[in-house]
Design a protein around this motif. Sequence first.
Motif, PDB file in Angstrom:
ATOM      1  N   ASP A 165     -33.867  27.708-158.407  1.00 25.35           N
ATOM      2  CA  ASP A 165     -33.609  27.478-159.824  1.00 25.35           C
ATOM      3  C   ASP A 165     -33.531  28.783-160.601  1.00 25.35           C
ATOM      4  OD1 ASP A 165     -33.686  24.835-159.186  1.00 25.35           O
ATOM      5  OD2 ASP A 165     -35.691  24.454-159.998  1.00 25.35           O
ATOM      6  N   GLU A 166     -34.044  29.857-160.004  1.00 21.85           N
ATOM      7  CA  GLU A 166     -33.967  31.178-160.644  1.00 21.85           C
ATOM      8  C   GLU A 166     -32.766  31.985-160.137  1.00 21.85           C
ATOM      9  OE1 GLU A 166     -36.922  30.038-159.292  1.00 21.85           O
ATOM     10  OE2 GLU A 166     -37.577  29.377-161.286  1.00 21.85           O
ATOM     11  N   ALA A 167     -31.828  31.282-159.442  1.00 23.04           N
ATOM     12  CA  ALA A 167     -30.589  31.885-158.934  1.00 23.04           C
ATOM     13  C   ALA A 167     -30.852  32.912-157.830  1.00 23.04           C
ATOM     14  CB  ALA A 167     -29.788  32.528-160.067  1.00 23.04           C
ATOM     15  N   GLU A 168     -31.984  32.766-157.123  1.00 19.15           N
ATOM     16  CA  GLU A 168     -32.300  33.629-155.980  1.00 19.15           C
ATOM     17  C   GLU A 168     -31.956  32.872-154.700  1.00 19.15           C
ATOM     18  OE1 GLU A 168     -36.258  35.801-153.986  1.00 19.15           O
ATOM     19  OE2 GLU A 168     -36.435  34.540-155.784  1.00 19.15           O
ATOM     20  N   VAL A 169     -31.395  33.581-153.710  1.00 18.62           N
ATOM     21  CA  VAL A 169     -31.069  32.955-152.430  1.00 18.62           C
ATOM     22  C   VAL A 169     -32.184  33.274-151.435  1.00 18.62           C
ATOM     23  CG1 VAL A 169     -29.451  32.809-150.507  1.00 18.62           C
ATOM     24  CG2 VAL A 169     -28.593  33.064-152.840  1.00 18.62           C
ATOM     25  N   VAL A 170     -32.813  32.210-150.884  1.00 20.78           N
ATOM     26  CA  VAL A 170     -33.930  32.360-149.959  1.00 20.78           C
ATOM     27  C   VAL A 170     -33.575  31.672-148.645  1.00 20.78           C
ATOM     28  CG1 VAL A 170     -36.385  31.901-149.566  1.00 20.78           C
ATOM     29  CG2 VAL A 170     -35.557  32.362-151.870  1.00 20.78           C
ATOM     30  N   THR A 171     -33.943  32.288-147.519  1.00 16.86           N
ATOM     31  CA  THR A 171     -33.737  31.674-146.206  1.00 16.86           C
ATOM     32  C   THR A 171     -34.958  30.844-145.841  1.00 16.86           C
ATOM     33  OG1 THR A 171     -32.366  33.527-145.480  1.00 16.86           O
ATOM     34  CG2 THR A 171     -33.271  32.102-143.762  1.00 16.86           C
ATOM     35  N   LEU A 172     -34.739  29.560-145.489  1.00 12.36           N
ATOM     36  CA  LEU A 172     -35.812  28.672-145.047  1.00 12.36           C
ATOM     37  C   LEU A 172     -35.612  28.331-143.580  1.00 12.36           C
ATOM     38  CD1 LEU A 172     -36.086  26.026-147.943  1.00 12.36           C
ATOM     39  CD2 LEU A 172     -37.074  28.308-147.821  1.00 12.36           C
ATOM     40  N   VAL A 173     -36.703  28.273-142.818  1.00 11.32           N
ATOM     41  CA  VAL A 173     -36.643  27.852-141.422  1.00 11.32           C
ATOM     42  C   VAL A 173     -37.730  26.814-141.187  1.00 11.32           C
ATOM     43  CG1 VAL A 173     -35.727  30.055-140.621  1.00 11.32           C
ATOM     44  CG2 VAL A 173     -38.188  29.698-140.617  1.00 11.32           C
ATOM     45  N   GLY A 174     -37.426  25.824-140.346  1.00  6.79           N
ATOM     46  CA  GLY A 174     -38.414  24.805-140.023  1.00  6.79           C
ATOM     47  C   GLY A 174     -37.754  23.501-139.630  1.00  6.79           C
ATOM     48  N   CYS A 175     -38.565  22.467-139.482  1.00  9.56           N
ATOM     49  CA  CYS A 175     -38.047  21.147-139.128  1.00  9.56           C
ATOM     50  C   CYS A 175     -37.591  20.436-140.398  1.00  9.56           C
ATOM     51  CB  CYS A 175     -39.118  20.328-138.406  1.00  9.56           C
ATOM     52  SG  CYS A 175     -38.538  18.687-137.912  1.00  9.56           S
TER      53      CYS A 175
END
Length: 737
Positions: A31-41
Motif C-alpha cells: 500500500d506504500e508502493a513498495e515492491v517486496v518479495t514473499l516466499v512460502g506456502c
Amino acid sequence: MDTLCTYEGDVHSIIFQNADNGYTVLRLLTDEAEVVTLVGCIPCVAPGEHLIANGTMETHPQHGEQMKVVELERRLPEEEDEIYAYLASGVCKGLGPATARRIVDRFGVESLDVIEREPEKLRLLKGFTPKKAQDISKAFCLQMGLRRLMAFLATYQLSPLLAMELRRRYGDNALAVVQANPYLLSMEDLGVAFASADEMAMAMGMEEDSAHRMEAAVLFELRHNEQNGHSFLPKDKLLQATCQLLNCDLLPVEQALERLIAQGSIRCEQVANVEGCYLRRLWEAEVTACARMLALAQSDAYKSPHAERALEKIEAEQGLTYAPLQREAVRLAAQKGVVVLTGGPGTGKTTSVRGIVALFQSMGLDMLLCAPTGRAAKRMSELTGMEAQTIHRMLGMNWNEALRQTTFTKNEQEPLEAHAVIVDEVSMVDLTLFSALLRALRPGTRLVLVGDHDQLPSVGAGNVLSDLIRSGKIDTVVLREVFRQAEQSAIIRNAHQVNLGNPPDFASNQGDYFFLCRRDAQRAVDTVAELCQTRLPDKMGIPMDQIQVLTATRKGPTGTIALNRTLQALLNPPQKEKLEKHWGEQVFRVGDRVMQTKNNYDVIWEKEDGTVGTGMFNGDIGKIIDMDTGGEWVELQFDDRTAVYTADLLSHLDLAYAQTVHKAQGSEYRAVVLVAMPAAQSLLVRGVLYTALTRARELLVVVGDDVVLRAMAANERRQRRYSGLRWRLAHGEDETT
C-alpha cells in the motif's frame, strides 16, 4: 531471534509456484508502493489478490531481501481492474486474458460470484458453451474450496501445508470432513497434536463428552505410546492416561474403548498377567511374527549331516580356528531354521557371520543379506564381501496412499527368492518391520539374526531382539569372550567395562581412546569445535567429514541443535559464492552434512549407474551438493544415491554434524567425539553410553563431565516396553486374525 514484520498490498506478479505443495515466490506491491518479495506456502495465489502477510525478513545470496511468510490473510480482488488481472493470470483453467476481458466487461465486480455461483450466466457470452461454463466454474470452485480450507485452518494457527495435504486426501470435501470431526487431524499422520485438534473442536462447539473426542483421545494415547516403543498398553493404564488427558470421568472413556474394540480399531486380550490393548495393526504384526518364527524354528527340514566336515574345510581355507561358541553359531545355522547371534564388540560376531556365509555357499544356498539402515547394510557388504541391502529395499517397500501406510511387494503371495536370509543390527528392527520380513520368507527359509542385545532398542514399537532371546524358544548363541586382538582396543575395553556397570577409563589417554574432562558447557563446546576443525584432521589425519559428534540430547548448550549451529559455522561457513537456503530457524548451505528425520516414501533417487528408486528413511545421512539460485530445490548425495528435494521437503532434514546417540544406532564412524554433559535423567543411562562408545571404529574422544559418565555407567535403568512377543513365543501361540 528473527523479528516478525507485516506487509499489506496486492500481488503484482508470480515468480515461481509449485502446484503440488503450494510453495510460491511472488512480488507484492504494498500500500506504500513498495515492491517486496514473499516466499512460502501460498497455493493458488494470483496477481490482483490482496494479502496481509506476517513473516521474517531474510537475505538470499542471489535475490537479496525477501520475507518468509509465517501467517497470511488473503482477500479476493474487488475492483474491476484487479478482478481482470486475477482472472487473466491463468489462475483458473480455461480462462485467458481475452475470456477474462469478456467476463469482466459483462459482469463487472460481480464476475467472481457469477463464475462460482451462477455459471449458467456465462452462456450469455459469445463462445461459451454450457460445458465450457461448467468447466470454468468447477475449476474456480476447486480453488475457492482450498482457500476456504486454508482460511479455516489459519484461524487455529495451522499451516497452509496442512490444507494441501487434507485436500490431497479428502478432495473437495476436505473442509466439510474436518468440520465434522476435527479430531481426525490428530488421528491421522498429519503432524497435528491432540491438544490442537481438541482446541479446534471445543471452539467449534463440540461437546466435551462427544464420542469423537473420547475415541480420538484413546487412539491418541496408543499412538503416542507406540512412539515410546510400546506395542500395547495395559487396559487400566490406557484408561487412566486418557482420563488424565481429557480431565474427565472413567465411564465415557470405558465406553469409547468398548466402541473401538467393537469396530476393530483396537484389539484387547490377555498378555501374561495384564489385559493388553493394541492398535489392530500392531496386534496383527505381533501375532504374525510369533506364528511365523515358531514355524521356522520348529521345522525339521534343515538337517545337514555334512556341516561339521564343511566347517573344517572352511577353517582350512580361511586359515583360522573358530572359538567354541563361534563354531556353535555356524553349526546351528546349518541345522536350525532360526538362529540368533548376539554379543558385544570384539567378541567375533563378524567372523561368525563370515563362517555362516561360507557354509551356506558350500551348501549351494541362495542368500540375501540385509540390515535396517543403509549404513549398516554398506558395512555388512564390506565385512562379508557380499551385497547387502536395507530390509525396506529387499522387501520392495511402497507407500499405499489409500491405506496411509507402508506396504511391501514381497509377502506371502510373492516371497523372497532365497534359501537363507541373514539380518544384521537386529536390535534396531521394530515389530512392524520384523513381521513384514517374516511374511516374505518362504517356509523352510533359514533365518540368521545378528545383533547386540545390550544396545538401545528400536525406535519403533517392540523389543524384538530381546524378546526372541528371552523367550527361550529360539536357538541363541551369546558371544562373551573378547578376543586378544580386540582387547588391544581401548574403545572395546571401555565398552565392556561400561556394560558391566563401570565407568570408562578417565586416566589412560592413548591409542584409540581419549578422555578430555570438561565440566563447563561452553568449554566442552569449544573443545569439540577444536577437535573437529583442527586437532583431529591435523594431528590424527582424520578428515572433518569422517568425524561424527554424538550427544545424548537435542536440547541445551551441548545438545545437537546448539552443536550443529556451532559446527556448521566453523566447518562450512557462509561464503559469497556458496548458495544457502533459510528454512525455519535453520540455514541449509551447499556442503552441509544433513540427516533425513522422517520416512519419505516418494523421494526419487538415482545412482551413477542409472538405477532409480524411491524412498529416504529416518536416519539417512547425506550432503548438500547443489541448490538452485531461487532456493526452490536442493540436490543431496546420500552415499551412492542422489536426490532432488523441493523446498517444502527441507522440513524433513536436519543438520548432522552432531547427532543424538539414538539416531546413530546401526552406524559406525571412523572417529566419534562423544559429548557427555548433564541432560534429562531418562537419557543418562548405561544403554546410551554403551551404544555411543560402540559407534567408533578407529578413534573415540569423550569430552565431558566424569561425574555424568559415572552416573550413566551405573544407571542400568531401561524403559520398560509393553511387548507381548516374548510371552506369545514362550506360550507357542498360533496365528489368529
